[in-house]
Design a protein around this motif. Structure first.
Motif, PDB file in Angstrom:
ATOM      1  N   SER A 113       0.815  -1.017   0.044  1.00 48.95           N
ATOM      2  CA  SER A 113      -0.182   0.000  -0.093  1.00 48.95           C
ATOM      3  C   SER A 113       0.977   1.209  -0.128  1.00 48.95           C
ATOM      4  CB  SER A 113      -0.878  -0.120   0.911  1.00 48.95           C
ATOM      5  OG  SER A 113      -1.668  -1.094   1.369  1.00 48.95           O
ATOM      6  N   SER A 114       0.536   2.068   0.977  1.00 51.43           N
ATOM      7  CA  SER A 114       1.294   3.500   0.896  1.00 51.43           C
ATOM      8  C   SER A 114       2.780   3.295   1.259  1.00 51.43           C
ATOM      9  CB  SER A 114       0.752   4.362   1.896  1.00 51.43           C
ATOM     10  OG  SER A 114       0.803   4.043   3.140  1.00 51.43           O
ATOM     11  N   ILE A 117       4.448   2.368  -2.073  1.00 54.42           N
ATOM     12  CA  ILE A 117       4.603   3.471  -2.787  1.00 54.42           C
ATOM     13  C   ILE A 117       5.674   4.414  -2.519  1.00 54.42           C
ATOM     14  CG2 ILE A 117       3.793   5.731  -3.331  1.00 54.42           C
ATOM     15  CD1 ILE A 117       0.944   4.721  -3.297  1.00 54.42           C
ATOM     16  N   ARG A 141       3.395   1.910  -9.535  1.00 54.11           N
ATOM     17  CA  ARG A 141       3.502   2.609  -8.204  1.00 54.11           C
ATOM     18  C   ARG A 141       1.846   2.790  -7.999  1.00 54.11           C
ATOM     19  NH1 ARG A 141       2.702   7.668  -6.737  1.00 54.11           N
ATOM     20  NH2 ARG A 141       3.995   8.633  -5.049  1.00 54.11           N
ATOM     21  N   GLY A 142       1.601   2.582  -6.997  1.00 46.80           N
ATOM     22  CA  GLY A 142       0.125   2.678  -6.506  1.00 46.80           C
ATOM     23  C   GLY A 142      -0.655   1.394  -6.681  1.00 46.80           C
ATOM     24  N   ASN A 144      -1.474  -2.247  -5.292  1.00 45.68           N
ATOM     25  CA  ASN A 144      -1.112  -3.009  -4.214  1.00 45.68           C
ATOM     26  C   ASN A 144      -0.428  -4.429  -4.664  1.00 45.68           C
ATOM     27  OD1 ASN A 144      -2.112  -1.023  -2.564  1.00 45.68           O
ATOM     28  ND2 ASN A 144      -3.879  -2.354  -1.650  1.00 45.68           N
ATOM     29  N   LYS A 190      -7.166  -3.652 -11.901  1.00 46.43           N
ATOM     30  CA  LYS A 190      -5.967  -2.908 -12.148  1.00 46.43           C
ATOM     31  C   LYS A 190      -5.335  -3.444 -13.419  1.00 46.43           C
ATOM     32  CE  LYS A 190      -6.270  -0.141  -8.242  1.00 46.43           C
ATOM     33  NZ  LYS A 190      -6.575   1.279  -8.410  1.00 46.43           N
TER      34      LYS A 190
END
Length: 312
Positions: A113-114, A117, A141-142, A144, A190
């Motif tokens: 997650s973050s 990133i 990037r971004g 999961n 995604k």
């Protein structure tokens, strides 16, 4: 970063984690165990009046309470809350490893997650030319970890995961599958591809072979997971043992960690740790968004608490 590990302590973690520039996410490198001398040092180095002395306790919590590492030798240790005689993780996905990249997340805290990133941003800044297909890697990037993995062939029947890295050499990680529950809601999301998972694994493995990346992952956890829990728990009149529990919860969900502490603030001091554990496993505190399956983690989560109380 506010909390940092000494070079000696950092090296001791790498050694305990069976790390080298050729290590793999494979059971041959599992069974990690911290030396008891290091554990005792970390506990005795802690000065309650100086937050900067908690780096060792934070590392102890990450390794034994989150990653499920053991401690060695067994002689003289307290009873193991996990009831495994302080053994480290063995076969399967029952722990976290310095070289984790094939299942669960990245590195010893299963970065995702973050945090994933931020790790990719660090790699772009520090190691932009580390491996081929940089543009495709950074384009992930971004997204999961589990979405990339689920679309990388592990959810296909038959399995279609690309076995070779970008240099045409077989990946050395253990062969992990995926069940229907894991794949549902992730597969197709995604729109990542088999090649994206191949590129991701190649890049992340290459990154995890670098000392600075290992230090970055560990110290980011100390500062962005342990410190927020330390500040919140100690600010509420709690104990450092509670910080060990709350930071492990935060590793899964900052929301649940905050809610668990709110619930702990409503019970007697002797019940605060159990209250937080219950919130994590959705036992009586549904609003904390815990997960009933996390009850199986209670033993491991209390390992650093048992060690702290023993050596303090």
């Amino acid at each position: 970063m506010f909390l940092t590990l000494s070079d000696a302590d950092f090296q001791a973690i790498l050694d305990a984690g069976n790390w080298s520039s050729t290590a793999e996410d494979h059971e041959a490198f599992y069974g990690e165990a911290l030396p008891v001398s290091l554990v005792e040092k970390w506990v005795k180095d802690y000065d309650p009046t100086k937050k900067e002395t908690t780096a060792g306790l934070a590392a102890l919590t990450l390794m034994t309470g989150a990653a499920a590492w053991g401690v060695t030798p067994l002689a003289g240790l307290p009873g193991d809350p996990e009831k495994k005689k302080w053994a480290g993780p063995g076969k399967g996905n029952d722990g976290k490893h310095l070289m984790s990249y094939a299942i669960g997340g990245v590195g010893v805290n299963h970065t995702d997650s973050s945090a994933l990133i931020e790790l990719m941003d660090y790699l772009k800044e520090q190691h932009r030319t580390l491996a081929p297909e940089a543009d495709r890697f950074f384009a992930l990037r971004g997204i999961n970890f589990d979405h990339i993995r689920a679309n990388g062939g592990v959810c296909a029947h038959p399995k279609k995961e690309i076995a070779l890295d970008l240099n045409g050499i077989a990946f050395g990680h253990s062969n992990y599958g995926a069940n229907k529950k894991y794949c549902f809601g992730r597969q197709g999301k995604k729109a990542t591809t088999l090649e994206d998972w191949q590129i991701f694994r190649h890049w992340i493995r290459a990154a995890l072979w670098l000392r600075d990346v290992q230090r970055y992952i560990i110290e980011r956890w100390l500062n962005k997971t342990w410190i927020p829990s330390y500040d919140a728990v100690m600010g509420a009149g709690g104990s450092v043992e509670e910080v060990m529990i709350n930071s492990r919860i935060r590793n899964s969900s900052p929301y649940t960690a905050k809610c668990a502490l709110d619930k702990a603030n409503q019970v007697a001091a002797a019940d605060r740790i159990q209250s937080q554990l219950d919130a994590y496993a959705n036992i009586g505190y549904q609003e904390c968004r815990g997960n009933p399956k996390y009850k199986e983690r209670f033993g491991v989560m209390q390992r650093p608490v048992a060690l702290y109380r023993h050596f303090r």
